[in-house]
Write a protein that holds these residues in place. Structure first.
Motif, PDB file in Angstrom:
ATOM      1  N   LEU A 102       0.845  -1.191   0.000  1.00  0.00           N
ATOM      2  CA  LEU A 102       0.000   0.000   0.000  1.00  0.00           C
ATOM      3  C   LEU A 102       0.884   1.245   0.000  1.00  0.00           C
ATOM      4  CD1 LEU A 102      -2.698  -0.838   2.718  1.00  0.00           C
ATOM      5  CD2 LEU A 102      -2.899  -1.081   0.231  1.00  0.00           C
ATOM      6  N   ASN A 103       0.608   2.140  -0.919  1.00  0.00           N
ATOM      7  CA  ASN A 103       1.308   3.418  -0.941  1.00  0.00           C
ATOM      8  C   ASN A 103       0.338   4.527  -0.547  1.00  0.00           C
ATOM      9  OD1 ASN A 103       3.594   5.173  -1.583  1.00  0.00           O
ATOM     10  ND2 ASN A 103       2.301   5.912  -3.244  1.00  0.00           N
ATOM     11  N   LEU A 104       0.793   5.441   0.312  1.00  0.00           N
ATOM     12  CA  LEU A 104       0.003   6.607   0.689  1.00  0.00           C
ATOM     13  C   LEU A 104       0.540   7.809  -0.066  1.00  0.00           C
ATOM     14  CD1 LEU A 104      -0.369   4.538   3.085  1.00  0.00           C
ATOM     15  CD2 LEU A 104      -0.832   6.540   4.515  1.00  0.00           C
ATOM     16  N   HIS A 105      -0.341   8.465  -0.810  1.00  0.00           N
ATOM     17  CA  HIS A 105       0.069   9.607  -1.632  1.00  0.00           C
ATOM     18  C   HIS A 105      -0.851  10.783  -1.340  1.00  0.00           C
ATOM     19  CE1 HIS A 105       1.864  11.696  -5.036  1.00  0.00           C
ATOM     20  NE2 HIS A 105       0.653  12.034  -5.418  1.00  0.00           N
ATOM     21  N   ASP A 106      -0.268  11.954  -1.058  1.00  0.00           N
ATOM     22  CA  ASP A 106      -1.081  13.081  -0.615  1.00  0.00           C
ATOM     23  C   ASP A 106      -1.640  13.912  -1.763  1.00  0.00           C
ATOM     24  OD1 ASP A 106       1.596  13.725  -0.939  1.00  0.00           O
ATOM     25  OD2 ASP A 106       1.682  15.150   0.708  1.00  0.00           O
ATOM     26  N   SER A 107      -2.477  13.233  -2.558  1.00  0.00           N
ATOM     27  CA  SER A 107      -3.296  13.904  -3.560  1.00  0.00           C
ATOM     28  C   SER A 107      -4.516  13.040  -3.830  1.00  0.00           C
ATOM     29  CB  SER A 107      -2.527  14.127  -4.872  1.00  0.00           C
ATOM     30  OG  SER A 107      -2.558  12.969  -5.698  1.00  0.00           O
ATOM     31  N   LEU A 131      -5.811  12.639   0.362  1.00  0.00           N
ATOM     32  CA  LEU A 131      -4.905  11.515   0.567  1.00  0.00           C
ATOM     33  C   LEU A 131      -5.491  10.287  -0.110  1.00  0.00           C
ATOM     34  CD1 LEU A 131      -2.429  10.244   2.101  1.00  0.00           C
ATOM     35  CD2 LEU A 131      -4.041   9.732   3.952  1.00  0.00           C
ATOM     36  N   THR A 132      -4.647   9.548  -0.820  1.00  0.00           N
ATOM     37  CA  THR A 132      -5.063   8.308  -1.470  1.00  0.00           C
ATOM     38  C   THR A 132      -4.211   7.146  -0.968  1.00  0.00           C
ATOM     39  OG1 THR A 132      -5.707   9.493  -3.491  1.00  0.00           O
ATOM     40  CG2 THR A 132      -5.350   7.122  -3.683  1.00  0.00           C
ATOM     41  N   VAL A 133      -4.867   6.069  -0.587  1.00  0.00           N
ATOM     42  CA  VAL A 133      -4.183   4.809  -0.274  1.00  0.00           C
ATOM     43  C   VAL A 133      -4.427   3.882  -1.461  1.00  0.00           C
ATOM     44  CG1 VAL A 133      -3.924   2.903   1.335  1.00  0.00           C
ATOM     45  CG2 VAL A 133      -4.664   5.152   2.176  1.00  0.00           C
ATOM     46  N   HIS A 134      -3.356   3.485  -2.146  1.00  0.00           N
ATOM     47  CA  HIS A 134      -3.518   2.678  -3.357  1.00  0.00           C
ATOM     48  C   HIS A 134      -2.500   1.553  -3.385  1.00  0.00           C
ATOM     49  CE1 HIS A 134       0.036   4.175  -5.682  1.00  0.00           C
ATOM     50  NE2 HIS A 134      -0.089   5.193  -4.860  1.00  0.00           N
ATOM     51  N   ARG A 135      -2.766   0.608  -4.251  1.00  0.00           N
ATOM     52  CA  ARG A 135      -1.867  -0.527  -4.417  1.00  0.00           C
ATOM     53  C   ARG A 135      -0.697  -0.109  -5.304  1.00  0.00           C
ATOM     54  NH1 ARG A 135      -4.787  -5.849  -5.120  1.00  0.00           N
ATOM     55  NH2 ARG A 135      -5.945  -4.679  -6.690  1.00  0.00           N
ATOM     56  N   MET A 136       0.509  -0.429  -4.873  1.00  0.00           N
ATOM     57  CA  MET A 136       1.682  -0.100  -5.681  1.00  0.00           C
ATOM     58  C   MET A 136       1.753  -1.021  -6.885  1.00  0.00           C
ATOM     59  SD  MET A 136       5.671   0.285  -4.516  1.00  0.00           S
ATOM     60  CE  MET A 136       5.367   1.791  -3.609  1.00  0.00           C
ATOM     61  N   ASP A 137       2.061  -0.414  -8.051  1.00  0.00           N
ATOM     62  CA  ASP A 137       2.289  -1.205  -9.257  1.00  0.00           C
ATOM     63  C   ASP A 137       3.525  -0.690  -9.968  1.00  0.00           C
ATOM     64  OD1 ASP A 137       1.480   1.112 -10.555  1.00  0.00           O
ATOM     65  OD2 ASP A 137      -0.414   0.296 -11.290  1.00  0.00           O
ATOM     66  N   ILE A 145      -7.022   2.121  -6.374  1.00  0.00           N
ATOM     67  CA  ILE A 145      -7.294   2.885  -5.155  1.00  0.00           C
ATOM     68  C   ILE A 145      -8.115   2.050  -4.181  1.00  0.00           C
ATOM     69  CG2 ILE A 145      -8.545   4.897  -4.253  1.00  0.00           C
ATOM     70  CD1 ILE A 145      -7.817   6.313  -6.912  1.00  0.00           C
ATOM     71  N   LEU A 146      -7.726   2.083  -2.896  1.00  0.00           N
ATOM     72  CA  LEU A 146      -8.479   1.412  -1.840  1.00  0.00           C
ATOM     73  C   LEU A 146      -9.249   2.417  -0.978  1.00  0.00           C
ATOM     74  CD1 LEU A 146      -9.295  -1.085  -0.282  1.00  0.00           C
ATOM     75  CD2 LEU A 146      -7.087  -1.014   0.914  1.00  0.00           C
ATOM     76  N   VAL A 147      -8.575   3.486  -0.557  1.00  0.00           N
ATOM     77  CA  VAL A 147      -9.196   4.505   0.299  1.00  0.00           C
ATOM     78  C   VAL A 147      -8.789   5.881  -0.218  1.00  0.00           C
ATOM     79  CG1 VAL A 147      -9.287   5.511   2.627  1.00  0.00           C
ATOM     80  CG2 VAL A 147      -9.196   3.023   2.339  1.00  0.00           C
ATOM     81  N   GLN A 148      -9.737   6.807  -0.178  1.00  0.00           N
ATOM     82  CA  GLN A 148      -9.442   8.172  -0.592  1.00  0.00           C
ATOM     83  C   GLN A 148     -10.219   9.141   0.306  1.00  0.00           C
ATOM     84  OE1 GLN A 148     -10.259   9.283  -4.824  1.00  0.00           O
ATOM     85  NE2 GLN A 148      -8.046   9.534  -4.898  1.00  0.00           N
ATOM     86  N   ARG A 149      -9.520  10.165   0.802  1.00  0.00           N
ATOM     87  CA  ARG A 149     -10.151  11.175   1.650  1.00  0.00           C
ATOM     88  C   ARG A 149      -9.758  12.561   1.154  1.00  0.00           C
ATOM     89  NH1 ARG A 149     -10.448   8.937   7.863  1.00  0.00           N
ATOM     90  NH2 ARG A 149     -11.363   6.919   7.326  1.00  0.00           N
ATOM     91  N   SER A 150     -10.687  13.498   1.229  1.00  0.00           N
ATOM     92  CA  SER A 150     -10.441  14.825   0.678  1.00  0.00           C
ATOM     93  C   SER A 150     -10.656  15.915   1.715  1.00  0.00           C
ATOM     94  CB  SER A 150     -11.347  15.081  -0.523  1.00  0.00           C
ATOM     95  OG  SER A 150     -12.703  15.104  -0.129  1.00  0.00           O
ATOM     96  N   LEU A 151     -10.034  17.075   1.456  1.00  0.00           N
ATOM     97  CA  LEU A 151     -10.198  18.278   2.260  1.00  0.00           C
ATOM     98  C   LEU A 151     -10.313  19.467   1.313  1.00  0.00           C
ATOM     99  CD1 LEU A 151      -7.489  17.758   5.037  1.00  0.00           C
ATOM    100  CD2 LEU A 151      -9.965  17.731   5.377  1.00  0.00           C
ATOM    101  N   PRO A 152     -11.054  20.506   1.703  1.00  0.00           N
ATOM    102  CA  PRO A 152     -11.141  21.693   0.849  1.00  0.00           C
ATOM    103  C   PRO A 152      -9.872  22.532   0.933  1.00  0.00           C
ATOM    104  CG  PRO A 152     -12.349  22.050   2.877  1.00  0.00           C
ATOM    105  CD  PRO A 152     -11.895  20.608   2.906  1.00  0.00           C
ATOM    106  N   ILE A 153      -9.598  23.291  -0.126  1.00  0.00           N
ATOM    107  CA  ILE A 153      -8.523  24.274  -0.123  1.00  0.00           C
ATOM    108  C   ILE A 153      -9.171  25.645   0.052  1.00  0.00           C
ATOM    109  CG2 ILE A 153      -6.671  25.353  -1.452  1.00  0.00           C
ATOM    110  CD1 ILE A 153      -6.223  22.692  -2.843  1.00  0.00           C
ATOM    111  N   GLY A 154      -9.006  26.224   1.216  1.00  0.00           N
ATOM    112  CA  GLY A 154      -9.636  27.503   1.524  1.00  0.00           C
ATOM    113  C   GLY A 154      -8.989  28.666   0.798  1.00  0.00           C
ATOM    114  N   PRO A 155      -9.669  29.809   0.734  1.00  0.00           N
ATOM    115  CA  PRO A 155      -9.185  30.959  -0.035  1.00  0.00           C
ATOM    116  C   PRO A 155      -7.951  31.630   0.543  1.00  0.00           C
ATOM    117  CG  PRO A 155     -11.161  31.534   1.196  1.00  0.00           C
ATOM    118  CD  PRO A 155     -11.000  30.053   1.329  1.00  0.00           C
ATOM    119  N   THR A 156      -7.616  31.360   1.815  1.00  0.00           N
ATOM    120  CA  THR A 156      -6.420  31.959   2.408  1.00  0.00           C
ATOM    121  C   THR A 156      -5.418  30.908   2.863  1.00  0.00           C
ATOM    122  OG1 THR A 156      -7.424  32.019   4.615  1.00  0.00           O
ATOM    123  CG2 THR A 156      -7.756  33.949   3.197  1.00  0.00           C
TER     124      THR A 156
END
Length: 313
Positions: A102-107, A131-137, A145-156
């Motif tokens: 499993l690779n964790l990648h911050d996008s 953040l995306t948790v995905h299988r390395m290939d 992709i196994l798990v994916q979570r998102s956050l907003p990018i605020g204006p400041t």
């Protein structure tokens, strides 16, 4: 489950801590030696230090060589977990455990594969990251992709604030991913390869301001390159100047690209893209830092007018 970690810097340490706090066993931590390279020396929290404090075997290496693969085999992991590993991993290694790697990648893959994805997402004007948790290939950041979570990018939001917020996603996302593997409920989602975007490693050149960008893009650029990252910079009367705080002008300005025009709101306006038509906003520079490490307000420092340029005059 028995887990081998490959990780480095604050991302790797946060991942190791999440594994330590879980019900799983970390049988080996593989990490890079400390580095003075600019983008490796920042966010430099030590994986090695944390692992040794918890009695976890540590292997220091720059690459996954034969000796590394042999150590991993002897650790008999059920899964390998990777976060912030800088060099290539061969199929012999990432396919070794029963559950793979499993690779964790911050996008939010498939967008922003490659390097410094959080900074690039902010610079590019994205409304969210994650953040995306995905299988390395066999390719970089392209596995299912196994798990994916998102956050907003605020204006400041600054680049630093987003990186720190993204790291806080690691424990929950990793817990969910490992639980799915262990229970046999994992659902893998192939990436849409046609939507993939790849971004290269950042270098000093990538922090230099391009005054042909729009003021909106440049304001985000300044926010993205917040401490501890190398700051956005330009040249004024032959001196390199870091731009620490900026805003989009209230009025539209015209003239020549890079020209210091007028004071506005305590800063100075610099003309940008398509300046000859006078239809666009300028960038208001509020705070700068010179190479003697002194900070100055924009109104004070640019009181003589003139031009900001790509190189020393």
């Amino acid at each position: 489950m028995r887990i081998v970690l490959f990780g480095f810097q604050a991302w790797g340490r946060k991942t190791l801590q999440a594994l330590i706090d879980s019900e799983h066993e970390v049988s080996l931590a593989v990490t890079h030696p400390a580095s003075v390279q600019p983008y490796k020396a920042i966010w430099s929290d030590s994986v090695e230090e944390l692992a040794r404090a918890h009695g976890i075997r540590v292997h220091l290496t720059d690459r996954a060589d034969a000796a590394t693969i042999d150590l991993v085999k002897r650790a008999e992991p059920d899964v390998i977990v990777v976060n912030s590993w800088y060099t290539w991993m061969p199929p012999e290694l990432y396919n070794l455990p029963p559950h793979g790697t499993l690779n964790l990648h911050d996008s939010l893959l498939p967008k922003f594969t490659g390097f410094s994805p959080v900074l690039w997402a902010l610079i590019s004007g994205e409304s969210e990251f994650g953040l995306t948790v995905h299988r390395m290939d066999e390719q970089l950041d392209t596995g299912d992709i196994l798990v994916q979570r998102s956050l907003p990018i605020g204006p400041t939001a600054t680049g630093t604030e987003l990186v720190e917020a993204g790291m806080e996603l690691i424990p929950g996302a990793l817990r969910e991913a490992l639980s799915a593997l262990e229970s046999g409920t994992a659902v893998w989602r192939p990436q849409r390869k046609a939507e993939r975007t790849y971004f290269h490693k950042r270098s000093e050149r990538d922090s230099r301001i391009d005054w042909f960008w729009s003021a909106v893009d440049l304001e985000r650029f300044v926010r993205a390159l917040s401490e501890p990252y190398p700051r956005a910079f330009s040249y004024y009367r032959g001196e390199r100047v870091e731009i620490l705080d900026a805003a989009v002008s209230a009025a539209c300005y015209g003239g020549t690209v890079g020209r210091v025009v007028v004071q506005e709101g305590g800063g100075v306006v610099v003309c940008g893209r398509d300046a000859i038509r006078g239809r666009n906003r300028g960038l208001v520079i509020n705070l700068v830092r010179t190479m003697d490490d002194c900070e100055h307000t924009g109104a004070e420092f640019f009181s003589r007018g003139g031009y900001l340029t790509d190189a020393p005059d």
